[in-house]
Design an enzyme around this catalytic site. Structure first.
Site, PDB file in Angstrom:
ATOM      1  N   LYS A 158       0.845  -1.198   0.000  1.00 33.13           N
ATOM      2  CA  LYS A 158       0.000   0.000   0.000  1.00 33.13           C
ATOM      3  C   LYS A 158       0.878   1.245   0.000  1.00 33.13           C
ATOM      4  O   LYS A 158       1.883   1.304   0.739  1.00 33.13           O
ATOM      5  CB  LYS A 158      -0.911  -0.034   1.230  1.00 33.13           C
ATOM      6  CG  LYS A 158      -1.921   1.102   1.333  1.00 33.13           C
ATOM      7  CD  LYS A 158      -2.821   0.893   2.549  1.00 33.13           C
ATOM      8  CE  LYS A 158      -3.845   1.997   2.719  1.00 33.13           C
ATOM      9  NZ  LYS A 158      -4.737   1.734   3.882  1.00 33.13           N
ATOM     10  N   SER A 214      -9.683  -0.259   7.317  1.00 37.43           N
ATOM     11  CA  SER A 214      -9.146  -0.097   5.969  1.00 37.43           C
ATOM     12  C   SER A 214      -8.564  -1.363   5.361  1.00 37.43           C
ATOM     13  O   SER A 214      -8.345  -1.414   4.155  1.00 37.43           O
ATOM     14  CB  SER A 214      -8.087   1.013   5.955  1.00 37.43           C
ATOM     15  OG  SER A 214      -8.689   2.273   6.099  1.00 37.43           O
ATOM     16  N   SER A 254      -9.331   1.803   3.054  1.00 41.10           N
ATOM     17  CA  SER A 254      -8.492   2.547   2.136  1.00 41.10           C
ATOM     18  C   SER A 254      -7.499   1.666   1.379  1.00 41.10           C
ATOM     19  O   SER A 254      -6.893   2.113   0.406  1.00 41.10           O
ATOM     20  CB  SER A 254      -7.724   3.641   2.914  1.00 41.10           C
ATOM     21  OG  SER A 254      -6.884   3.081   3.928  1.00 41.10           O
TER      22      SER A 254
END
Length: 541
Positions: A41, A139, A115
């Site tokens: 990420k 997330s 996210s």
């Protein structure tokens, strides 16, 4: 493996050059992660690559890898690229990115969840076997649920966040996204390691905390209806039925959990995001307006508001702890529904906020968590649930998750098992005797059918179990403790009449030593069987 450049959606923000990947693959140690590619990420540092957090204005290349990435590289895994995310890890939808919105791999019209959107999509489409995400408010778990994956949110501090662009430093967790629990276990084992340079790092305790069983056999579920969309409701009912086949199910009040979840954005806790990265939210046109509005809006809170929120959280945490007295883990849906991209565009804040209903509280309440697939909704979209447990229950929780998904999970080898039903239960006056003698909670259980429970005389209030043959088929609440062999000898002098140690049949058909009473204690005026257990009886007094 599908080429990252061939994806039909923006899962990646940047890819390492092929010569970089080849160089990193040259000298990999032996082990289960040797040569395994993974995605990262883009709020987590990879050496030589900018960490943008989905903000193109951030262009400085990281000088060294994040602690988590370094750990994986030391185990032979090879990073191949940085994945898309809700900007500054603020969002649960996967649409708040100038690099484009990701969608669920099952539907181009539905959000991917965020996210950690790009990491989930990369794993679900088979680009990489696993990816790193972060999970401050859900997330990692939300995109796992929306893409049919396993999303592990470890206990806070077990995996260092050094080298992670912070969202809420006191709550942030590095998480994993995989297709199986077995893969998640391998990756998590590599990631866990105490980092003294991380002020929020915590070592894994040598022994599990009090109340954490080595083998989880009791799942708590909400005692009332949940506010779910109709398609989600149907899948949730199926998940509840599946839970009955995995463990014994008890019902608990989840009100404190849901109230704690609301604090994350409705109280001053959101100001931690302002302190962490508010200075990056200038007038640059690449900053998502919703992210800017949410974070800069936290300036309305005062120091007094912050302390008021902390005090309210402490009260809710104490109430939430009660759910784990008689249960090993709490089962919840990951989200109340699976929104469309169009719905998010119409109401970006409201739709996103609702997605955090069941996830926002995990780090506030210091819980470990794992999201697991739970079949499909009637419309064919993936449905996911989450198992939550106290901090540092990560290992037993993964065992439970494996049983949920049908993967192998071996019960830990026992020493001497002792079944207790009264004063030796966790939190009761004599439990300290078991801990002092080296005992560990092995599992929560119930008696087999045919037992009844009576109050008996003694210095402390306590019950006696009598096998009368007409006890309830669902049994009576027990805990099974794992003791060193010498502990039984030390325990015997503390057992007073009318109780004694004898064989006790458990609900799974096995037998353990337990505190039992003879039939002379079967006084109908002292029968408390209807309460289902000693704790429930005490709660009525």
């Amino acid at each position: 493996m599908k080429a990252a450049r061939d994806l039909d959606q923006p899962a990646f923000i940047s890819l390492l050059a092929q010569d970089q990947v080849r160089e990193l693959s040259k000298s990999t140690p032996d082990g289960p992660l040797a040569g395994v590619p993974f995605a990262v990420k883009d709020n987590i540092d990879v050496a030589g690559v900018p960490t943008t957090a989905a903000c193109p204005a951030l262009t400085t290349a990281a000088a060294e890898p994040a602690f988590a990435v370094r750990r994986l590289q030391e185990h032979g895994a090879v990073p191949i690229g940085k994945t898309n995310l809700d900007q500054f890890a603020t969002g649960l939808v996967g649409t708040r990115s100038p690099y484009g919105a990701c969608h669920s791999v099952a539907s181009p019209g539905h959000v991917s969840g965020g996210s950690s959107s790009g990491s989930a999509v990369a794993v679900a489409l088979g680009v990489v076997p696993f990816a790193l995400g972060t999970d401050t408010a859900g997330s990692g778990r939300v995109p796992a649920a929306f893409n049919g994956l396993v999303g592990v949110k470890p206990s806070r501090g077990l995996v260092s966040t050094r080298g992670v662009l912070p969202a809420c430093p006191s709550l942030d967790c590095v998480t994993t996204l995989t297709r199986t629990v077995a893969d998640a276990r391998v990756v998590l084992d590599a990631l866990i390691g105490y980092d003294p340079a991380d002020p929020y790092a915590r070592p894994m305790p040598v022994a599990a905390p009090a109340g954490v069983a080595r083998w989880m056999r009791v799942i708590a579920v909400p005692d009332g209806p949940m506010d779910l969309d109709p398609e989600h409701e149907a899948a949730w009912r199926a998940a509840l039925a599946h839970a009955e086949s995995v463990a014994h199910v008890v019902r608990v009040d989840v009100g404190p959990f849901l109230a704690a979840a609301r604090l994350l954005y409705e109280a001053a806790f959101v100001a931690e995001r302002l302190a962490a990265f508010g200075h990056l939210l200038g007038e640059d046109e690449s900053v998502d307006p919703t992210v800017r509005r949410i974070v800069l809006g936290a300036s309305r809170f005062s120091g007094a508001d912050a302390f008021a929120g902390m005090h309210e959280l402490a009260r809710l945490r104490r109430r939430a702890e009660q759910a784990f007295l008689g249960a090993d883990a709490l089962l919840l849906p990951v989200t109340p529904g699976h929104p469309t991209l169009a719905a998010v565009a119409t109401d970006p804040v409201g739709v996103n906020s609702r997605l955090g209903t069941f996830t926002n509280m995990a780090n506030l309440l210091d819980l470990s968590a794992v999201a697991v697939p739970a079949g499909k909704r009637p419309d064919g979209l993936p449905f996911g649930v989450q198992l939550l447990a106290p901090a540092f229950a990560d290992g037993p929780l993964l065992d439970l998750a494996a049983r949920w998904t049908g993967e192998a999970a071996a019960e830990p080898a026992a020493r001497t098992l002792l079944a207790v039903a009264g004063a030796h239960l966790t939190g009761q006056p004599r439990n300290a005797d078991l801990v002092r003698l080296g005992g560990r909670l092995h599992s929560r259980a119930r008696t087999g059918p045919g037992y009844r429970m009576y109050t008996v005389d003694g210095a402390l209030p306590r019950p006696g179990l009598v096998r009368t043959g007409d006890g309830p088929s669902g049994g009576i609440e027990l805990e099974v403790w794992d003791l060193p062999e010498p502990a039984l000898g030390a325990l015997l002098p503390t057992i007073t009449e009318p109780l004694h140690l004898g064989p006790l049949t458990l609900d799974d058909g096995s037998t353990a030593l337990g505190f039992v009473a003879d039939r002379t204690c079967a006084d109908p005026t002292r029968d408390i069987t209807a309460h289902g257990g000693w704790r429930a009886y005490l709660a009525t007094r």
